[in-house]
Design a protein around this motif. Structure first.
Motif, PDB file in Angstrom:
ATOM      1  N   ASP A 257       6.680   0.473   1.397  1.00  0.00           N
ATOM      2  CA  ASP A 257       6.718   1.862   0.953  1.00  0.00           C
ATOM      3  C   ASP A 257       6.939   2.763   2.163  1.00  0.00           C
ATOM      4  OD1 ASP A 257       6.440   4.186  -0.597  1.00  0.00           O
ATOM      5  OD2 ASP A 257       4.297   4.290  -0.157  1.00  0.00           O
ATOM      6  N   LEU A 258       8.164   3.177   2.365  1.00  0.00           N
ATOM      7  CA  LEU A 258       8.466   4.052   3.496  1.00  0.00           C
ATOM      8  C   LEU A 258       7.908   5.446   3.219  1.00  0.00           C
ATOM      9  CD1 LEU A 258      10.062   3.955   6.201  1.00  0.00           C
ATOM     10  CD2 LEU A 258      11.985   4.967   4.971  1.00  0.00           C
ATOM     11  N   PRO A 259       7.126   6.023   4.120  1.00  0.00           N
ATOM     12  CA  PRO A 259       6.552   7.348   3.883  1.00  0.00           C
ATOM     13  C   PRO A 259       7.629   8.382   3.586  1.00  0.00           C
ATOM     14  CG  PRO A 259       5.511   6.315   5.780  1.00  0.00           C
ATOM     15  CD  PRO A 259       6.669   5.436   5.399  1.00  0.00           C
ATOM     16  N   THR A 260       7.327   9.281   2.652  1.00  0.00           N
ATOM     17  CA  THR A 260       8.296  10.285   2.211  1.00  0.00           C
ATOM     18  C   THR A 260       8.865  11.132   3.353  1.00  0.00           C
ATOM     19  OG1 THR A 260       7.318  10.393   0.005  1.00  0.00           O
ATOM     20  CG2 THR A 260       8.615  12.292   0.712  1.00  0.00           C
TER      21      THR A 260
ATOM     22  N   SER B 205       0.836  -1.203   0.000  1.00  0.00           N
ATOM     23  CA  SER B 205       0.000   0.000   0.000  1.00  0.00           C
ATOM     24  C   SER B 205       0.870   1.253   0.000  1.00  0.00           C
ATOM     25  CB  SER B 205      -0.910   0.019   1.230  1.00  0.00           C
ATOM     26  OG  SER B 205      -1.821  -1.062   1.202  1.00  0.00           O
ATOM     27  N   ARG B 206       0.470   2.217  -0.800  1.00  0.00           N
ATOM     28  CA  ARG B 206       1.138   3.516  -0.813  1.00  0.00           C
ATOM     29  C   ARG B 206       0.378   4.496   0.085  1.00  0.00           C
ATOM     30  NH1 ARG B 206       4.493   5.220  -4.730  1.00  0.00           N
ATOM     31  NH2 ARG B 206       3.265   7.105  -5.197  1.00  0.00           N
ATOM     32  N   TRP B 207       1.051   5.588   0.461  1.00  0.00           N
ATOM     33  CA  TRP B 207       0.454   6.629   1.297  1.00  0.00           C
ATOM     34  C   TRP B 207      -0.078   6.041   2.605  1.00  0.00           C
ATOM     35  CZ3 TRP B 207       1.264  11.234  -1.146  1.00  0.00           C
ATOM     36  CH2 TRP B 207       1.393  11.201  -2.534  1.00  0.00           C
ATOM     37  N   SER B 208       0.698   5.152   3.192  1.00  0.00           N
ATOM     38  CA  SER B 208       0.197   4.353   4.311  1.00  0.00           C
ATOM     39  C   SER B 208      -0.033   5.152   5.607  1.00  0.00           C
ATOM     40  CB  SER B 208       1.155   3.192   4.592  1.00  0.00           C
ATOM     41  OG  SER B 208       2.465   3.673   4.841  1.00  0.00           O
ATOM     42  N   LEU B 209       0.595   6.309   5.752  1.00  0.00           N
ATOM     43  CA  LEU B 209       0.400   7.107   6.962  1.00  0.00           C
ATOM     44  C   LEU B 209      -0.789   8.049   6.854  1.00  0.00           C
ATOM     45  CD1 LEU B 209       3.965   8.172   8.199  1.00  0.00           C
ATOM     46  CD2 LEU B 209       2.400   6.528   9.219  1.00  0.00           C
ATOM     47  N   MET B 210      -1.409   8.098   5.669  1.00  0.00           N
ATOM     48  CA  MET B 210      -2.443   9.095   5.425  1.00  0.00           C
ATOM     49  C   MET B 210      -3.796   8.432   5.193  1.00  0.00           C
ATOM     50  SD  MET B 210      -0.140  11.502   2.912  1.00  0.00           S
ATOM     51  CE  MET B 210      -1.264  12.894   2.851  1.00  0.00           C
ATOM     52  N   PHE B 211      -4.842   9.159   5.587  1.00  0.00           N
ATOM     53  CA  PHE B 211      -6.192   8.694   5.310  1.00  0.00           C
ATOM     54  C   PHE B 211      -6.449   8.801   3.813  1.00  0.00           C
ATOM     55  CE2 PHE B 211     -10.610  10.126   4.486  1.00  0.00           C
ATOM     56  CZ  PHE B 211     -11.243   8.914   4.730  1.00  0.00           C
ATOM     57  N   ASN B 212      -6.873   7.696   3.204  1.00  0.00           N
ATOM     58  CA  ASN B 212      -7.149   7.656   1.777  1.00  0.00           C
ATOM     59  C   ASN B 212      -8.628   7.371   1.519  1.00  0.00           C
ATOM     60  OD1 ASN B 212      -4.331   7.140  -0.015  1.00  0.00           O
ATOM     61  ND2 ASN B 212      -4.180   6.685   2.166  1.00  0.00           N
TER      62      ASN B 212
END
Length: 211
Positions: free
Chosen positions: A91-94, A31-38
């Motif tokens: 996927d490490l958050p940016t 999953s991408r953008w894993s720290l953010m609400f999608n």
């Protein structure tokens, strides 16, 4: 003649299995953008395909309109493998990945180690065919920039679509990525921004009206 897969699996010794593509196909579990609400989740497989499409178009635009000398087919293959190492690293958050230079350097080394691990899944006589793609060793600076630009467009499209759906979580990300794209001196990037990017935020009915 039909092949009995279960029988074949039972007969083959485990050491003769080749897991390379089976591992690549696991992109869809990252999953991408894993720290953010999608509002709309995005996996690595989806991102990779979209990045390949944009990379190809940017290369064609460069060749047709700006005297470029890109090989679009070659760049598509690089795009397909550009994030393959994340199958093993995630996927490490940016914000974490680029927190400081030390962490950024360490993560680059981790990515390279993971890419080499994927390469090791292949028989030695096939590794040479994939080494450049997995390690990005066969790209010149212009090609590397084009692929990075495609990657940023993918991220911006995702972020802005989240914003337009009412998700304020992505406002800062969309603004930051757009600012980075605007700083680019790439004519391909400017052309895509003007002639292609707006369509991604149109409704289906509006898109049909363009035809």
């Amino acid at each position: 003649m039909a092949v009995d897969i279960e029988k074949a699996v039972r007969v083959l010794p485990i050491k003769e299995y080749n897991p390379f593509l089976a591992m690549i196909f696991r992109m869809k579990y990252i999953s991408r953008w894993s720290l953010m609400f999608n509002r709309q989740s995005e996996n690595l497989s989806e991102h990779t395909l979209e990045c390949a499409f944009i990379t190809h178009l940017l290369a064609v635009i460069g060749n047709k309109y700006f005297n470029g000398n890109y090989n679009p087919d070659k760049l598509v293959v690089y795009a397909l493998f550009h994030d393959a190492s994340e199958i093993l690293t995630g996927d490490l958050p940016t914000p974490v990945k680029y927190y400081n230079e030390e962490l950024k350097t360490s993560y680059k080394e981790l990515e390279k180690t993971a890419a080499k691990k994927l390469l090791d899944y292949l028989p030695s006589d096939l590794q040479v065919e994939y080494q450049d793609f997995l390690l990005s060793d066969g790209l010149c600076d212009d090609e590397r920039l084009l692929l990075k630009t495609a990657d940023k467009f993918c991220a911006y499209i995702k972020a802005q679509q989240e914003v337009l759906s009412g998700n304020k979580e992505f406002i800062a990300a969309a603004n930051k990525i757009k600012a980075d794209l605007d700083k680019s001196n790439s004519p391909e990037s400017s052309f895509f921004t003007t002639h292609c990017l707006p369509a991604f935020f149109m409704s289906l009915d509006d898109l049909k009206g363009v035809l």
